[in-house]
Design a protein around this motif. Structure first.
Motif, PDB file in Angstrom:
ATOM      1  N   ILE A   8       0.856  -1.192   0.000  1.00 14.87           N
ATOM      2  CA  ILE A   8       0.000   0.000   0.000  1.00 14.87           C
ATOM      3  C   ILE A   8       0.891   1.241   0.000  1.00 14.87           C
ATOM      4  CG2 ILE A   8      -1.741   1.308   1.277  1.00 14.87           C
ATOM      5  CD1 ILE A   8      -2.649  -1.402   2.503  1.00 14.87           C
ATOM      6  N   ALA A   9       1.899   1.244   0.880  1.00 12.57           N
ATOM      7  CA  ALA A   9       2.817   2.385   0.925  1.00 12.57           C
ATOM      8  C   ALA A   9       3.523   2.543  -0.421  1.00 12.57           C
ATOM      9  CB  ALA A   9       3.832   2.203   2.055  1.00 12.57           C
ATOM     10  N   ALA A  11       2.440   1.606  -3.385  1.00 10.38           N
ATOM     11  CA  ALA A  11       1.475   2.099  -4.379  1.00 10.38           C
ATOM     12  C   ALA A  11       1.227   3.595  -4.187  1.00 10.38           C
ATOM     13  CB  ALA A  11       0.159   1.319  -4.278  1.00 10.38           C
ATOM     14  N   LEU A  12       1.153   4.035  -2.931  1.00  8.12           N
ATOM     15  CA  LEU A  12       0.954   5.460  -2.667  1.00  8.12           C
ATOM     16  C   LEU A  12       2.168   6.277  -3.094  1.00  8.12           C
ATOM     17  CD1 LEU A  12      -0.857   5.258   0.781  1.00  8.12           C
ATOM     18  CD2 LEU A  12      -1.866   5.952  -1.408  1.00  8.12           C
ATOM     19  N   VAL A  14       3.514   5.914  -5.840  1.00 13.28           N
ATOM     20  CA  VAL A  14       3.281   6.143  -7.274  1.00 13.28           C
ATOM     21  C   VAL A  14       2.065   7.042  -7.498  1.00 13.28           C
ATOM     22  CG1 VAL A  14       2.732   5.029  -9.466  1.00 13.28           C
ATOM     23  CG2 VAL A  14       4.359   3.955  -7.908  1.00 13.28           C
ATOM     24  N   VAL A  15       0.973   6.781  -6.794  1.00 14.49           N
ATOM     25  CA  VAL A  15      -0.287   7.491  -7.076  1.00 14.49           C
ATOM     26  C   VAL A  15      -0.825   8.263  -5.883  1.00 14.49           C
ATOM     27  CG1 VAL A  15      -0.954   5.853  -8.873  1.00 14.49           C
ATOM     28  CG2 VAL A  15      -1.755   5.490  -6.518  1.00 14.49           C
ATOM     29  N   GLY A  16      -0.022   8.391  -4.807  1.00 20.55           N
ATOM     30  CA  GLY A  16      -0.545   8.982  -3.581  1.00 20.55           C
ATOM     31  C   GLY A  16      -0.388  10.486  -3.458  1.00 20.55           C
TER      32      GLY A  16
ATOM     33  N   LEU B  22      -2.030   5.185   5.426  1.00 22.04           N
ATOM     34  CA  LEU B  22      -1.152   4.298   6.204  1.00 22.04           C
ATOM     35  C   LEU B  22      -1.575   4.263   7.669  1.00 22.04           C
ATOM     36  CD1 LEU B  22       2.340   4.988   4.597  1.00 22.04           C
ATOM     37  CD2 LEU B  22       0.559   3.352   3.960  1.00 22.04           C
ATOM     38  N   LEU B  99       4.847  -3.539  -8.172  1.00 18.81           N
ATOM     39  CA  LEU B  99       5.964  -2.848  -7.524  1.00 18.81           C
ATOM     40  C   LEU B  99       6.875  -3.737  -6.696  1.00 18.81           C
ATOM     41  CD1 LEU B  99       4.021   0.344  -6.352  1.00 18.81           C
ATOM     42  CD2 LEU B  99       5.343   0.049  -8.450  1.00 18.81           C
TER      43      LEU B  99
END
Lengths: 150, 150
Positions: A8-9, A11-12, A14-16, B22, B99
């Protein structure tokens, strides 16, 4: 300090950033050119320029020329970009439920229904509910609570 | 300038700042106290304090006291917060696919399978694919391309 390893971190990363997911929303709407994105998003030009460069470098968008003189580009989704559709639809559903009186946009699905997107377990078809998911960690020492002391 | 009315943008106004999702990830892991969140996320204390306040004000988290002297709180998901689970799982799946070499966390679902979260149309059970969704706009003048000139 060792932070939790987490997709999740990643991905964020890239798109966060602010406006990145709104850029992708516009491309999903078929809006592929810079000036139209600026209008629809209401973002500063320099920030949107930086976001687009980042999304291209990350392989989420690709630049496709539509004019040689002057050189002009539009932005298309890559396969990886298209796979962000569930992220956008999940955010849309949450915003529709909790933040607005009536959805500003309703998506008609090809099955004939107005889309109500639900996230389900591929194996059983059920929505994961509280208490139904148990994490397993790859890195030794990590637990749900964090990095264990020993 | 009239930007596109959009529940995705509204949702990002609540959870779109750096570290907000997060924080929610940690609460889904059962990590509810400030110092443990700091350790696991690796965020600056002042920023995490601001994010927590915003998430509480937005009704995504609630503060629950666990000590009177000194006064100490932990953070619990509200119903609205729990409904952000699909957003986190969709981001996790995308990060896992694009990723990382191997997922840092695998979630076992109560059905027995390792969770592969898929977003489907509630009516037909199929994943919306490119070209299968057609938007309808509530506000007059808006189209997929943007605000029409007339």
């Amino acid at each position: 300090m060792t932070r939790r390893q987490c997709s999740i971190a990643d991905a964020l990363g890239v798109v966060g950033e602010k406006y990145s997911l709104l850029v992708l929303r516009e491309v999903f709407f078929g809006v592929r050119r810079f000036d139209a994105m600026i209008r629809n998003i209401g973002a500063p030009r320099d920030i949107l320029t930086a976001r687009l460069r980042h999304l291209v470098e990350a392989g989420v968008l690709e630049k496709v020329p539509y004019s040689q003189r002057p050189p002009r580009f539009e932005y298309h989704l890559t396969d990886a970009g298209r796979e962000l559709r569930p992220v956008l639809l999940a955010l849309m559903k949450w915003g529709n439920r909790h933040l607005v009186d009536r959805p500003p946009v309703v998506w008609k699905h090809s099955c004939g229904a107005d889309l109500d997107p639900v996230l389900v377990c591929h194996a059983c078809g059920e929505e994961p509910v509280t208490g139904s998911l148990t994490p397993r960690f790859r890195d030794p020492g990590w637990t749900a609570a964090g990095l264990s002391a020993d």
